[in-house]
Design a protein around this motif. Structure first.
Motif, mmCIF file in Angstrom:
data_model
loop_
_atom_site.group_PDB
_atom_site.id
_atom_site.type_symbol
_atom_site.label_atom_id
_atom_site.label_comp_id
_atom_site.label_asym_id
_atom_site.label_seq_id
_atom_site.Cartn_x
_atom_site.Cartn_y
_atom_site.Cartn_z
ATOM 1 N N GLU A 30 -3.416 10.473 -15.843
ATOM 2 C CA GLU A 30 -3.525 9.264 -16.511
ATOM 3 C C GLU A 30 -2.486 8.786 -17.489
ATOM 4 O O GLU A 30 -3.073 9.555 -18.568
ATOM 5 C CB GLU A 30 -4.528 7.748 -15.988
ATOM 6 C CG GLU A 30 -5.448 7.682 -14.700
ATOM 7 C CD GLU A 30 -4.736 7.048 -13.892
ATOM 8 O OE1 GLU A 30 -3.542 6.547 -14.095
ATOM 9 O OE2 GLU A 30 -4.762 6.896 -12.473
ATOM 10 N N TYR A 59 -0.143 17.456 -5.961
ATOM 11 C CA TYR A 59 0.840 15.840 -5.849
ATOM 12 C C TYR A 59 2.513 16.653 -5.879
ATOM 13 O O TYR A 59 2.729 17.637 -6.327
ATOM 14 C CB TYR A 59 0.773 15.014 -7.057
ATOM 15 C CG TYR A 59 1.807 13.358 -6.583
ATOM 16 C CD1 TYR A 59 2.539 13.185 -6.043
ATOM 17 C CD2 TYR A 59 2.947 13.819 -7.980
ATOM 18 C CE1 TYR A 59 3.267 12.158 -5.852
ATOM 19 C CE2 TYR A 59 3.788 12.659 -7.939
ATOM 20 C CZ TYR A 59 4.361 11.642 -7.057
ATOM 21 O OH TYR A 59 5.169 11.352 -6.640
ATOM 22 N N LYS A 92 -6.223 13.606 -7.352
ATOM 23 C CA LYS A 92 -6.192 12.213 -7.537
ATOM 24 C C LYS A 92 -5.617 12.197 -5.865
ATOM 25 O O LYS A 92 -4.986 13.500 -5.749
ATOM 26 C CB LYS A 92 -6.248 11.628 -8.071
ATOM 27 C CG LYS A 92 -6.453 11.235 -9.422
ATOM 28 C CD LYS A 92 -6.703 10.005 -10.138
ATOM 29 C CE LYS A 92 -7.103 9.218 -11.062
ATOM 30 N NZ LYS A 92 -7.950 10.566 -12.116
ATOM 31 N N SER A 93 -5.746 11.446 -4.811
ATOM 32 C CA SER A 93 -4.758 11.280 -3.456
ATOM 33 C C SER A 93 -3.288 11.369 -3.901
ATOM 34 O O SER A 93 -3.340 10.579 -4.893
ATOM 35 C CB SER A 93 -5.152 10.939 -3.098
ATOM 36 O OG SER A 93 -5.010 8.919 -3.661
ATOM 37 N N ASN A 95 -0.921 9.502 -2.507
ATOM 38 C CA ASN A 95 -0.927 8.339 -3.049
ATOM 39 C C ASN A 95 -0.734 7.977 -3.633
ATOM 40 O O ASN A 95 -0.682 6.253 -4.107
ATOM 41 C CB ASN A 95 -1.854 7.278 -1.503
ATOM 42 C CG ASN A 95 -0.535 7.931 -0.359
ATOM 43 O OD1 ASN A 95 0.288 8.197 -0.375
ATOM 44 N ND2 ASN A 95 -1.671 6.979 0.612
ATOM 45 N N HIS A 96 -2.571 7.374 -4.800
ATOM 46 C CA HIS A 96 -2.571 7.373 -6.248
ATOM 47 C C HIS A 96 -1.338 7.973 -7.012
ATOM 48 O O HIS A 96 -0.858 6.548 -7.986
ATOM 49 C CB HIS A 96 -4.157 8.132 -6.878
ATOM 50 C CG HIS A 96 -3.931 7.758 -8.035
ATOM 51 N ND1 HIS A 96 -4.808 6.928 -8.323
ATOM 52 C CD2 HIS A 96 -3.497 8.339 -9.361
ATOM 53 C CE1 HIS A 96 -4.900 6.166 -9.419
ATOM 54 N NE2 HIS A 96 -4.739 7.429 -10.371
ATOM 55 N N TRP A 97 -0.481 9.013 -6.913
ATOM 56 C CA TRP A 97 0.276 8.817 -7.879
ATOM 57 C C TRP A 97 1.425 8.036 -7.292
ATOM 58 O O TRP A 97 2.654 7.830 -8.025
ATOM 59 C CB TRP A 97 0.604 10.085 -8.218
ATOM 60 C CG TRP A 97 -0.812 10.955 -8.494
ATOM 61 C CD1 TRP A 97 -1.604 11.990 -8.024
ATOM 62 C CD2 TRP A 97 -0.749 10.499 -9.905
ATOM 63 N NE1 TRP A 97 -2.520 11.956 -8.876
ATOM 64 C CE2 TRP A 97 -1.627 11.577 -9.992
ATOM 65 C CE3 TRP A 97 -0.456 9.654 -11.281
ATOM 66 C CZ2 TRP A 97 -3.071 11.458 -10.723
ATOM 67 C CZ3 TRP A 97 -1.192 9.740 -11.841
ATOM 68 C CH2 TRP A 97 -2.873 10.280 -12.212
ATOM 69 N N ASN A 99 1.573 5.432 -5.773
ATOM 70 C CA ASN A 99 2.063 3.940 -6.129
ATOM 71 C C ASN A 99 2.032 3.828 -7.644
ATOM 72 O O ASN A 99 2.991 2.836 -8.557
ATOM 73 C CB ASN A 99 0.259 3.724 -5.865
ATOM 74 C CG ASN A 99 0.329 2.974 -4.599
ATOM 75 O OD1 ASN A 99 0.589 3.004 -3.425
ATOM 76 N ND2 ASN A 99 -1.427 3.268 -3.792
ATOM 77 N N ARG A 100 1.783 4.757 -8.648
ATOM 78 C CA ARG A 100 1.771 4.950 -9.941
ATOM 79 C C ARG A 100 3.682 5.067 -10.128
ATOM 80 O O ARG A 100 4.689 5.266 -11.237
ATOM 81 C CB ARG A 100 1.256 5.462 -10.729
ATOM 82 C CG ARG A 100 0.046 5.156 -10.885
ATOM 83 C CD ARG A 100 -0.733 5.587 -11.411
ATOM 84 N NE ARG A 100 -1.964 5.121 -12.450
ATOM 85 C CZ ARG A 100 -2.945 4.668 -11.100
ATOM 86 N NH1 ARG A 100 -2.937 4.432 -9.680
ATOM 87 N NH2 ARG A 100 -3.805 3.980 -11.506
#
Length: 110
Positions: A30, A59, A92-93, A95-97, A99-100
């Protein structure tokens, strides 16, 4: 890097927006508060067959020439501002990245 790789190329000078490269864990992490961009470490672009790479949680990060992230669509269906995807290790998945809105940039706006 003083020596060139036996195969492939070293790429340095990229930035990441929406996340950071955690130098302690060697994973994408993050963003720190009030820090919009982080400089990526030197990346080794290594040509190989897909089946020869170890399966890791990554990712698939898009790399753009500028932060505009837009351009005229070319015959490939990608923006002319798009360069390539790089796979960045993460815990992390994907999709987590997504979405950011995490992306890598070749240059920052002045």
């Amino acid at each position: 890097m003083e020596n060139k790789p036996e195969d492939g190329a070293y790429v340095y000078g990229l930035y990441i927006e929406g996340a950071r490269w955690d130098r302690d864990t060697m994973l994408m992490g993050e963003s720190l508060p009030k820090i919009l961009f982080d400089q990526m470490p030197c990346i080794w672009l290594q040509p190989n067959r897909v089946e020869d790479f170890a399966v890791k949680k990554t990712y698939r990060c898009p790399v753009y020439k500028t932060s505009a992230r837009r351009g005229v669509l070319s015959t490939t269906g990608h923006s002319t501002n798009f360069v390539l995807f790089i796979e960045i290790p993460t815990d992390k998945s994907e999709n987590h990245w997504i979405n950011r809105g995490v992306a890598s940039l070749c240059q920052l706006d002045d």
